[in-house]
Design a protein around this motif. Sequence first.
Motif, PDB file in Angstrom:
ATOM      1  N   PHE A  92     -22.352 -34.333  42.625  1.00 59.46           N
ATOM      2  CA  PHE A  92     -22.970 -34.302  44.070  1.00 59.46           C
ATOM      3  C   PHE A  92     -24.273 -34.691  43.964  1.00 59.46           C
ATOM      4  CE2 PHE A  92     -19.593 -30.832  44.548  1.00 59.46           C
ATOM      5  CZ  PHE A  92     -19.298 -31.073  45.905  1.00 59.46           C
ATOM      6  N   ILE A  93     -25.082 -34.532  42.748  1.00 62.26           N
ATOM      7  CA  ILE A  93     -26.450 -35.133  42.793  1.00 62.26           C
ATOM      8  C   ILE A  93     -26.490 -36.800  42.785  1.00 62.26           C
ATOM      9  CG2 ILE A  93     -28.593 -35.374  41.641  1.00 62.26           C
ATOM     10  CD1 ILE A  93     -28.223 -32.092  41.188  1.00 62.26           C
TER      11      ILE A  93
ATOM     12  N   SER B   2     -24.761 -42.999  46.930  1.00 66.30           N
ATOM     13  CA  SER B   2     -24.524 -43.262  48.366  1.00 66.30           C
ATOM     14  C   SER B   2     -25.799 -43.612  49.137  1.00 66.30           C
ATOM     15  CB  SER B   2     -24.025 -42.223  49.054  1.00 66.30           C
ATOM     16  OG  SER B   2     -22.868 -41.568  48.714  1.00 66.30           O
ATOM     17  N   TYR B   3     -27.083 -43.085  48.788  1.00 63.65           N
ATOM     18  CA  TYR B   3     -28.353 -43.595  49.151  1.00 63.65           C
ATOM     19  C   TYR B   3     -28.583 -44.979  48.891  1.00 63.65           C
ATOM     20  CZ  TYR B   3     -32.995 -43.774  50.660  1.00 63.65           C
ATOM     21  OH  TYR B   3     -34.046 -44.414  51.125  1.00 63.65           O
TER      22      TYR B   3
ATOM     23  N   GLY C 195     -26.723 -46.727  57.047  1.00 62.58           N
ATOM     24  CA  GLY C 195     -25.464 -45.966  57.229  1.00 62.58           C
ATOM     25  C   GLY C 195     -25.396 -44.935  55.889  1.00 62.58           C
ATOM     26  N   TYR C 196     -26.575 -44.314  55.640  1.00 59.97           N
ATOM     27  CA  TYR C 196     -26.362 -43.177  54.607  1.00 59.97           C
ATOM     28  C   TYR C 196     -25.393 -42.271  54.816  1.00 59.97           C
ATOM     29  CZ  TYR C 196     -27.922 -39.631  51.247  1.00 59.97           C
ATOM     30  OH  TYR C 196     -28.130 -38.655  50.262  1.00 59.97           O
ATOM     31  N   LEU C 197     -25.375 -41.447  56.301  1.00 62.23           N
ATOM     32  CA  LEU C 197     -24.083 -40.613  56.279  1.00 62.23           C
ATOM     33  C   LEU C 197     -22.909 -41.113  56.283  1.00 62.23           C
ATOM     34  CD1 LEU C 197     -23.964 -37.608  56.955  1.00 62.23           C
ATOM     35  CD2 LEU C 197     -23.969 -38.253  59.421  1.00 62.23           C
TER      36      LEU C 197
ATOM     37  N   ARG D 238     -17.356 -41.684  50.514  1.00 58.94           N
ATOM     38  CA  ARG D 238     -17.434 -41.586  49.132  1.00 58.94           C
ATOM     39  C   ARG D 238     -17.048 -40.045  48.638  1.00 58.94           C
ATOM     40  NH1 ARG D 238     -19.865 -44.738  45.756  1.00 58.94           N
ATOM     41  NH2 ARG D 238     -20.951 -42.817  44.671  1.00 58.94           N
ATOM     42  N   LEU D 239     -17.281 -39.024  49.521  1.00 61.08           N
ATOM     43  CA  LEU D 239     -17.100 -37.804  49.228  1.00 61.08           C
ATOM     44  C   LEU D 239     -15.722 -37.402  48.844  1.00 61.08           C
ATOM     45  CD1 LEU D 239     -18.591 -35.025  48.804  1.00 61.08           C
ATOM     46  CD2 LEU D 239     -18.049 -34.561  51.166  1.00 61.08           C
TER      47      LEU D 239
END
Length: 172
Positions: A113-114, A121-122, A132-134, A140-141
């Motif tokens: 997660f971290i 992702s960032y 497009g961070y979100l 990817r989640l």
Amino acid sequence: MKKLMNTKTLTVAAMLTAVGIVLGFFKLPINQLIEIRFGSIPIALAGMMFGPGVAGVVGALTDIGGYLVKPTGPFFPGFTISGIMSGIIFGVMLHGKKCTLPRIFAAQVVHTFIVGTIMNSYWLSLLYLKNGYLAAIVTRLPKELIMIPVYTVIMYAVLNSLEKVGIKRLAV
């Protein structure tokens, strides 16, 4: 960082870094989106043996060394920070403790997660998506969640086996 002044610690950390660089090149593709990578195993082993400081250095040097040996894109220091954070997480959660399946699972969840979801992702959104961070997190989640049990089993098999043969005796 005082631990790195010890010759045995420095030697083992250097070997783990070299193994991490080499293992970073190997992957088992499952499909077009999911692949199993092995580069974090030496970082977790450094965390288990020496703690978060040395493991953070191993994580950073593994990222930098992997880029120097075989660059696969532009060098981006964000991924080096992710390598440092990987070492810190594994060091905090595994150092001085028995490598049980629940402990390794917890370490893998926190790491996923971290580092895998939030940080990487960032970095990818900064490099390729431009704001497009979100979108990077959302795409990817699912992959990250699927890989938690896979990496947990791999880490448990390797770390527990090495713990049984006395690998912690190398740690000072």
